[in-house]
Design a protein around this motif. Structure first.
Motif, PDB file in Angstrom:
ATOM      1  N   VAL A 153       0.865  -1.175   0.000  1.00 30.21           N
ATOM      2  CA  VAL A 153       0.000   0.000   0.000  1.00 30.21           C
ATOM      3  C   VAL A 153       0.900   1.223   0.000  1.00 30.21           C
ATOM      4  O   VAL A 153       1.795   1.334   0.852  1.00 30.21           O
ATOM      5  N   GLY A 154       0.674   2.133  -0.955  1.00 32.56           N
ATOM      6  CA  GLY A 154       1.537   3.297  -1.065  1.00 32.56           C
ATOM      7  C   GLY A 154       0.785   4.595  -1.273  1.00 32.56           C
ATOM      8  O   GLY A 154      -0.374   4.605  -1.717  1.00 32.56           O
ATOM      9  N   ILE A 155       1.461   5.698  -0.952  1.00 40.19           N
ATOM     10  CA  ILE A 155       0.914   7.046  -1.083  1.00 40.19           C
ATOM     11  C   ILE A 155       1.924   7.894  -1.843  1.00 40.19           C
ATOM     12  O   ILE A 155       3.131   7.811  -1.588  1.00 40.19           O
ATOM     13  N   ALA A 156       1.440   8.726  -2.775  1.00 43.30           N
ATOM     14  CA  ALA A 156       2.362   9.592  -3.533  1.00 43.30           C
ATOM     15  C   ALA A 156       1.610  10.812  -4.050  1.00 43.30           C
ATOM     16  O   ALA A 156       0.397  10.744  -4.319  1.00 43.30           O
ATOM     17  N   PRO A 157       2.343  11.952  -4.229  1.00 45.06           N
ATOM     18  CA  PRO A 157       3.658  12.231  -3.646  1.00 45.06           C
ATOM     19  C   PRO A 157       3.518  12.644  -2.184  1.00 45.06           C
ATOM     20  O   PRO A 157       2.465  13.149  -1.781  1.00 45.06           O
ATOM     21  N   VAL A 158       4.547  12.465  -1.410  1.00 47.15           N
ATOM     22  CA  VAL A 158       4.470  12.731   0.022  1.00 47.15           C
ATOM     23  C   VAL A 158       4.233  14.200   0.321  1.00 47.15           C
ATOM     24  O   VAL A 158       3.498  14.559   1.243  1.00 47.15           O
ATOM     25  N   SER A 159       4.819  15.096  -0.476  1.00 45.05           N
ATOM     26  CA  SER A 159       4.686  16.522  -0.199  1.00 45.05           C
ATOM     27  C   SER A 159       3.252  17.013  -0.341  1.00 45.05           C
ATOM     28  O   SER A 159       2.837  17.954   0.350  1.00 45.05           O
ATOM     29  N   ASP A 160       2.464  16.395  -1.204  1.00 44.71           N
ATOM     30  CA  ASP A 160       1.062  16.764  -1.410  1.00 44.71           C
ATOM     31  C   ASP A 160       0.337  15.544  -1.973  1.00 44.71           C
ATOM     32  O   ASP A 160       0.139  15.418  -3.180  1.00 44.71           O
ATOM     33  N   PRO A 161      -0.062  14.592  -1.109  1.00 49.58           N
ATOM     34  CA  PRO A 161      -0.597  13.306  -1.567  1.00 49.58           C
ATOM     35  C   PRO A 161      -1.750  13.454  -2.560  1.00 49.58           C
ATOM     36  O   PRO A 161      -2.706  14.192  -2.317  1.00 49.58           O
ATOM     37  N   ARG A 162      -1.622  12.745  -3.691  1.00 50.75           N
ATOM     38  CA  ARG A 162      -2.650  12.741  -4.718  1.00 50.75           C
ATOM     39  C   ARG A 162      -3.308  11.382  -4.882  1.00 50.75           C
ATOM     40  O   ARG A 162      -4.499  11.312  -5.194  1.00 50.75           O
ATOM     41  N   ILE A 163      -2.543  10.314  -4.740  1.00 46.27           N
ATOM     42  CA  ILE A 163      -3.113   8.984  -4.970  1.00 46.27           C
ATOM     43  C   ILE A 163      -2.695   8.007  -3.869  1.00 46.27           C
ATOM     44  O   ILE A 163      -1.614   8.128  -3.284  1.00 46.27           O
ATOM     45  N   VAL A 164      -3.594   7.074  -3.598  1.00 43.08           N
ATOM     46  CA  VAL A 164      -3.333   5.945  -2.704  1.00 43.08           C
ATOM     47  C   VAL A 164      -3.549   4.681  -3.524  1.00 43.08           C
ATOM     48  O   VAL A 164      -4.597   4.537  -4.167  1.00 43.08           O
ATOM     49  N   THR A 165      -2.577   3.787  -3.523  1.00 41.76           N
ATOM     50  CA  THR A 165      -2.658   2.592  -4.372  1.00 41.76           C
ATOM     51  C   THR A 165      -2.411   1.333  -3.549  1.00 41.76           C
ATOM     52  O   THR A 165      -1.471   1.272  -2.747  1.00 41.76           O
ATOM     53  N   VAL A 166      -3.272   0.353  -3.753  1.00 39.65           N
ATOM     54  CA  VAL A 166      -3.134  -0.968  -3.120  1.00 39.65           C
ATOM     55  C   VAL A 166      -2.863  -1.989  -4.211  1.00 39.65           C
ATOM     56  O   VAL A 166      -3.589  -2.036  -5.216  1.00 39.65           O
ATOM     57  N   VAL A 167      -1.822  -2.813  -4.013  1.00 38.57           N
ATOM     58  CA  VAL A 167      -1.497  -3.895  -4.942  1.00 38.57           C
ATOM     59  C   VAL A 167      -1.459  -5.202  -4.160  1.00 38.57           C
ATOM     60  O   VAL A 167      -0.809  -5.278  -3.108  1.00 38.57           O
ATOM     61  N   MET A 168      -2.166  -6.216  -4.647  1.00 41.66           N
ATOM     62  CA  MET A 168      -2.134  -7.539  -4.031  1.00 41.66           C
ATOM     63  C   MET A 168      -1.931  -8.592  -5.114  1.00 41.66           C
ATOM     64  O   MET A 168      -2.692  -8.651  -6.079  1.00 41.66           O
ATOM     65  N   ILE A 169      -0.879  -9.411  -4.964  1.00 36.26           N
ATOM     66  CA  ILE A 169      -0.605 -10.514  -5.884  1.00 36.26           C
ATOM     67  C   ILE A 169      -0.850 -11.813  -5.131  1.00 36.26           C
ATOM     68  O   ILE A 169      -0.249 -12.056  -4.082  1.00 36.26           O
ATOM     69  N   ASP A 170      -1.718 -12.643  -5.670  1.00 30.26           N
ATOM     70  CA  ASP A 170      -2.161 -13.862  -4.995  1.00 30.26           C
ATOM     71  C   ASP A 170      -1.297 -15.063  -5.379  1.00 30.26           C
ATOM     72  O   ASP A 170      -1.253 -15.474  -6.543  1.00 30.26           O
TER      73      ASP A 170
END
Length: 574
Positions: free
Chosen positions: A515-532
């Protein structure tokens, strides 16, 4: 010599007409009167007594009320790009009782329909007692016209619409599909069917005995087309996310995977991809697993990606701060009847180090010092164990056990992401609180007219601290270093979770999560990746899921024209 007058020929007179006898005349008169009476009675019967019935029967054979198909509304992405559209098609049907008995004509029809004569005749025989049978559904107008041009009796056409999905398998599970009658069966097509379908119209027409249209009499009700649905999805990001997810699943020979990208400011879902998938325009031989929108309807134990959320409860308790040091030696500990382990003995760690090293021992020792069920309460405040309220059919609520007579081992397991289940969408929504000054945003699959207010879930200062800590967790030399995006500051957390079966946790079978957030200075997107269940040696979240985040996030930030912030000092306040 003069003839004798007595020799002159006397002309014969016709015999006198004998008048009819009284009996014969009366009989003929009675017959005439009776005939006239029957004729007059029949006229009265037809025009007076049975007039309504007969007129109705005549109208039933000539007047028809036909349905006018309503055009199904279009589904588009947030920029108006079509994701689902309806195209005109023609359905051919026949009255078996009117079809020509001649085999030559039937052979022409069977060949035009792409079938053999014997099979066609057998099907006509099955419907011989009826007046309706389908010949072919949803043909292109050109193909249907070639058959109609054969001018065979008993063959008729009906105008309809067929759903077409320009993006194919890329958005299949999110959009869903319609059936042959243009009714929504899965996904958003099902959820918004009443809105998309519209209302069919009706018209009265005059037809001849062969069913051919003679005249369009009048409109009874206008067809009302369905409404258009504008999704939050950005088609550019959706294609890119699907491509990278599919490539990763193939590279690691995984069972599948899912990816959710949310707008950190609004909660709108910008991309939602799943593997395996299917082509909704050609469903022959599809894998049933591909029908499921795993990002919304499937849940899993999230593992270590829950540690930052549990850390929020720990910091808000007031008992600890960022400088608190926990001794994790010797790298394992016994709680109740269970042994909890770290990958190795990390020794003394501060709170940032606990998240960076993903120490189960450190999280357990911190949580066990709390008196109240703060971690469970924090998870609930972040929307876990509750419906995401997207309206998507079958959306999962996940599970978050009530803290009733919990053992110490259950408290500890909850802090490092075991003993509960979440969906990828719920996880992304929870992380918006870290990206958005502590305010959690509800996920939306539709484009929003304005940014929602959200729900405060984490203390703003704690959210800032966590964002800083998570940025340190993806620096070079860390397990999540492959999540880095050139030119941008990113923050995130890895997770590697053992899968369960009916016999308990499986050996060497994992889910890789990031789970990641970008960019840190002004967050625009949150993304979750799951590989089964990745195979081939690599299964850690930092090795399998983090690279997908890096590729997808880098492309997304550039497509969204987000300026790079890599020049900012890593120690500056985000």
């Amino acid at each position: 010599m003069r003839a004798n007058a007595s020799d002159a020929v006397t002309p014969r007179r016709p015999p006198p007409v004998q008048p009819l006898g009284g009996g014969r005349y009366g009989f003929m008169l009675v017959l005439v009167v009776l005939a006239l009476g029957v004729l007059v009675g029949r006229i009265v019967d037809l025009h007076v007594i049975d007039r309504t019935f007969l007129q109705g029967q005549g109208d039933a054979r000539t007047l028809r009320v036909e349905s006018i198909s309503a055009h199904r509304g279009m589904i588009t992405d947030r920029h108006g790009e079509p994701l689902a559209i309806s195209t005109p098609v023609v359905t051919l049907w026949a009255n078996p009782q009117e079809l020509p008995p001649d085999n030559i004509q039937r052979l022409m029809l069977a060949q035009a329909l792409g079938t053999d004569l014997n099979g066609f005749n057998a099907r006509v025989e099955r419907y011989s007692e009826r007046e309706f049978m389908y010949l072919r559904r949803q043909m292109t107008p050109e193909a249907a016209q070639r058959i109609l041009d054969l001018n065979l009796p008993g063959v008729y056409a009906q105008n309809e619409y067929k759903r077409y999905y320009p993006s194919g398998e890329v958005t299949a599970q999110l959009l869903g599909v319609t059936n042959v009658d243009d009714r929504g069966q899965e996904g958003l097509e099902l959820a918004y069917h009443p809105y998309l379908a519209g209302t069919p119209g009706k018209r009265r027409v005059l037809k001849d005995r062969k069913g051919q249209l003679v005249r369009d009499l009048h409109l009874l009700r206008e067809a009302k087309p369905g409404g258009d649905l504008v999704l939050s999805i950005d088609q550019r990001l959706q294609y890119m996310a699907y491509r990278e997810l599919k490539a990763s699943v193939a590279e690691h020979d995984a069972d599948g995977g899912t990816l959710v990208m949310m707008d950190a400011r609004t909660g709108e879902v910008l991309a939602m991809a799943n593997q395996p998938s299917y082509n909704p325009n050609n469903r022959a031989g599809l894998d049933p697993r591909g029908l499921r929108n795993q990002a919304i309807v499937d849940v899993f134990e999230p593992g270590s990606v829950m540690k930052p959320l549990a850390m929020a409860a720990i910091l808000e308790s007031g008992q600890f701060d960022r400088d608190t040091v926990v001794d994790t030696s010797p790298g394992w500990m016994r709680i109740d009847r269970y042994t909890i382990r770290d990958v190795r003995n990390y020794g003394e760690l501060d709170l940032a180090g606990i998240l960076e090293k993903s120490s189960n021992i450190g999280m357990s020792k911190l949580v066990l010092q709390l008196d109240d069920p703060l971690v469970a309460d924090k998870y609930r405040a972040l929307g876990l164990g509750q419906s995401p309220e997207t309206g998507f059919p079958g959306e999962a609520t996940g599970s978050l056990p009530a803290p009733v007579r919990w053992s110490r081992s259950q408290w500890a397991a909850l802090s490092y992401g075991y003993g509960l289940s979440v969906s990828a969408l719920q996880l992304a929504s929870a992380y918006t609180a870290i990206a958005n000054d502590g305010v959690r945003l509800m996920p939306s699959l539709l484009k929003l007219p304005e940014a929602p207010s959200g729900t405060p879930a984490i203390d703003p200062q704690v959210a800032h601290d966590l964002l800083r800590i998570l940025e340190e967790s993806v620096q070079p030399g860390t397990g999540a270093r492959r999540a880095g995006v050139p030119g941008y500051r990113v923050a995130g957390k890895t997770g590697t979770v053992r899968k369960t079966s009916s016999e308990g946790y499986q050996e060497d079978v994992y889910r890789s999560v990031f789970v990641g957030i970008a960019p840190v200075s002004d967050p625009r997107i949150v993304t979750v990746v799951m590989i089964d269940h990745p195979r081939g040696g690599e299964y850690y979240g930092g090795a399998v899921a983090a690279p997908v985040f890096s590729k997808v996030t880098g492309s997304a930030l550039r497509l969204l024209d987000v300026p790079p912030d890599q020049h900012d000092s890593a120690s500056s306040t985000p």
